[in-house]
Scaffold this active site. Structure first.
Site, PDB file in Angstrom:
ATOM      1  N   HIS A   1      -2.217   7.686   6.855  1.00 22.25           N
ATOM      2  CA  HIS A   1      -1.215   8.570   6.230  1.00 22.25           C
ATOM      3  C   HIS A   1      -1.869   9.862   5.723  1.00 22.25           C
ATOM      4  O   HIS A   1      -1.282  10.937   5.828  1.00 22.25           O
ATOM      5  CB  HIS A   1      -0.541   7.864   5.043  1.00 22.25           C
ATOM      6  CG  HIS A   1       0.559   6.923   5.442  1.00 22.25           C
ATOM      7  ND1 HIS A   1       1.687   7.335   6.112  1.00 22.25           N
ATOM      8  CD2 HIS A   1       0.713   5.591   5.237  1.00 22.25           C
ATOM      9  CE1 HIS A   1       2.487   6.290   6.309  1.00 22.25           C
ATOM     10  NE2 HIS A   1       1.919   5.223   5.798  1.00 22.25           N
TER      11      HIS A   1
ATOM     12  N   HIS B   1      -4.382   1.619   7.483  1.00 22.32           N
ATOM     13  CA  HIS B   1      -3.007   2.135   7.620  1.00 22.32           C
ATOM     14  C   HIS B   1      -2.770   3.275   6.611  1.00 22.32           C
ATOM     15  O   HIS B   1      -2.262   4.338   6.974  1.00 22.32           O
ATOM     16  CB  HIS B   1      -2.029   0.973   7.392  1.00 22.32           C
ATOM     17  CG  HIS B   1      -0.580   1.342   7.349  1.00 22.32           C
ATOM     18  ND1 HIS B   1       0.340   0.849   8.242  1.00 22.32           N
ATOM     19  CD2 HIS B   1       0.110   2.154   6.512  1.00 22.32           C
ATOM     20  CE1 HIS B   1       1.537   1.365   7.956  1.00 22.32           C
ATOM     21  NE2 HIS B   1       1.423   2.149   6.909  1.00 22.32           N
ATOM     22  N   GLU B   2      -3.162   3.045   5.355  1.00 20.25           N
ATOM     23  CA  GLU B   2      -2.935   4.072   4.321  1.00 20.25           C
ATOM     24  C   GLU B   2      -3.803   5.299   4.556  1.00 20.25           C
ATOM     25  O   GLU B   2      -3.363   6.431   4.339  1.00 20.25           O
ATOM     26  CB  GLU B   2      -3.190   3.498   2.920  1.00 20.25           C
ATOM     27  CG  GLU B   2      -2.319   2.313   2.524  1.00 20.25           C
ATOM     28  CD  GLU B   2      -0.842   2.504   2.790  1.00 20.25           C
ATOM     29  OE1 GLU B   2      -0.362   3.647   2.733  1.00 20.25           O
ATOM     30  OE2 GLU B   2      -0.167   1.498   3.090  1.00 20.25           O
TER      31      GLU B   2
ATOM     32  N   GLN C   1       2.960   9.939   1.301  1.00 22.78           N
ATOM     33  CA  GLN C   1       4.302   9.366   1.425  1.00 22.78           C
ATOM     34  C   GLN C   1       5.249   9.789   0.309  1.00 22.78           C
ATOM     35  O   GLN C   1       6.455   9.619   0.420  1.00 22.78           O
ATOM     36  CB  GLN C   1       4.217   7.832   1.474  1.00 22.78           C
ATOM     37  CG  GLN C   1       3.568   7.314   2.754  1.00 22.78           C
ATOM     38  CD  GLN C   1       3.414   5.819   2.702  1.00 22.78           C
ATOM     39  OE1 GLN C   1       2.447   5.314   2.168  1.00 22.78           O
ATOM     40  NE2 GLN C   1       4.379   5.082   3.235  1.00 22.78           N
TER      41      GLN C   1
ATOM     42  N   GLY D   1       0.834  -1.191   0.000  1.00 22.85           N
ATOM     43  CA  GLY D   1       0.000   0.000   0.000  1.00 22.85           C
ATOM     44  C   GLY D   1       0.869   1.240   0.000  1.00 22.85           C
ATOM     45  O   GLY D   1       2.013   1.204   0.455  1.00 22.85           O
TER      46      GLY D   1
ATOM     47  N   CYS E   1       5.835  -0.293   7.181  1.00 20.77           N
ATOM     48  CA  CYS E   1       5.526   0.893   6.386  1.00 20.77           C
ATOM     49  C   CYS E   1       6.749   1.260   5.552  1.00 20.77           C
ATOM     50  O   CYS E   1       7.870   1.259   6.055  1.00 20.77           O
ATOM     51  CB  CYS E   1       5.175   2.041   7.329  1.00 20.77           C
ATOM     52  SG  CYS E   1       4.785   3.569   6.479  1.00 20.77           S
ATOM     53  N   LEU E   2       6.511   1.594   4.283  1.00 20.56           N
ATOM     54  CA  LEU E   2       7.631   1.971   3.415  1.00 20.56           C
ATOM     55  C   LEU E   2       8.322   3.240   3.909  1.00 20.56           C
ATOM     56  O   LEU E   2       9.481   3.477   3.580  1.00 20.56           O
ATOM     57  CB  LEU E   2       7.140   2.174   1.974  1.00 20.56           C
ATOM     58  CG  LEU E   2       6.623   0.902   1.274  1.00 20.56           C
ATOM     59  CD1 LEU E   2       5.996   1.246  -0.067  1.00 20.56           C
ATOM     60  CD2 LEU E   2       7.754  -0.113   1.098  1.00 20.56           C
TER      61      LEU E   2
END
Ligand code: NI
Length: 167
Positions: free
Chosen positions: A137, A133-134, A51, A46, A91-92
């Site tokens: 962000h 989660h996304e 991000q 995701g 997470c990236l």
């Protein structure tokens, strides 16, 4: 299609609040394509526009094994949620850090696709957790901010060390 740079926690830009998308134009389609490509190359399941330092309410997710089930959510909104799920998240923007969070097990999300078509999606398990989660962000929230202050300090120290090593 360029692969975009992903902001790394604790970059302050990760705390910006995304604005709703009001125009469904070619620029939005390009953003969605770039987000998807960046997510697949990373690789991740995701990615939120936040991000990559674009503060618009757009996320892409693909939790499939074959990486062929891209879901694009523009202006996502959770309209129903139920149950509790404990899942380990990563997470990236916080590379190498994984921890377990409590989230809703099932959600119903209302969103638009990149052409402006409204749709509703029911999700559970990994897809549900990934969307939550996304969506965090987009609100300027990174998953590690749910953890204890002590854990957050340790994570920041560890990431700072990694940055120094790679510099
Ligand atoms: Ni993330």
């Amino acid at each position: 299609m360029p692969v975009l740079d992903i902001l790394r926690y604790p970059d302050a830009r990760l705390h910006k609040i995304a604005a709703p998308v009001t125009v469904f134009d070619q620029a939005l389609k390009s953003l969605v394509q770039d987000l998807a490509e960046t997510m697949y190359v990373a690789p991740g399941i995701g990615l939120a526009a936040t991000q990559v330092d674009v503060h618009k309410a757009v996320i892409v997710v693909d939790v499939s094994e074959r990486r062929d089930s891209l879901i694009t959510l523009v202006n996502p909104e959770i309209v129903e949620s139920s149950g509790l799920s404990d899942m380990e998240e990563g997470c990236l923007s916080v590379p190498g850090i994984y921890d377990t969070l409590e989230r809703a097990e099932r959600i119903k999300v209302r969103a638009f696709d990149q052409t402006g078509q409204a749709f509703t999606l029911q999700a559970q398990g990994l897809l549900s957790v990934c969307i939550q989660h996304e969506m965090d962000h987009l609100k300027g929230k990174v998953f590690v901010e749910y953890l204890s202050t002590l854990k957050q300090q340790r994570i920041r120290a560890r990431l700072a060390k990694h940055l120094r090593k790679s510099a």
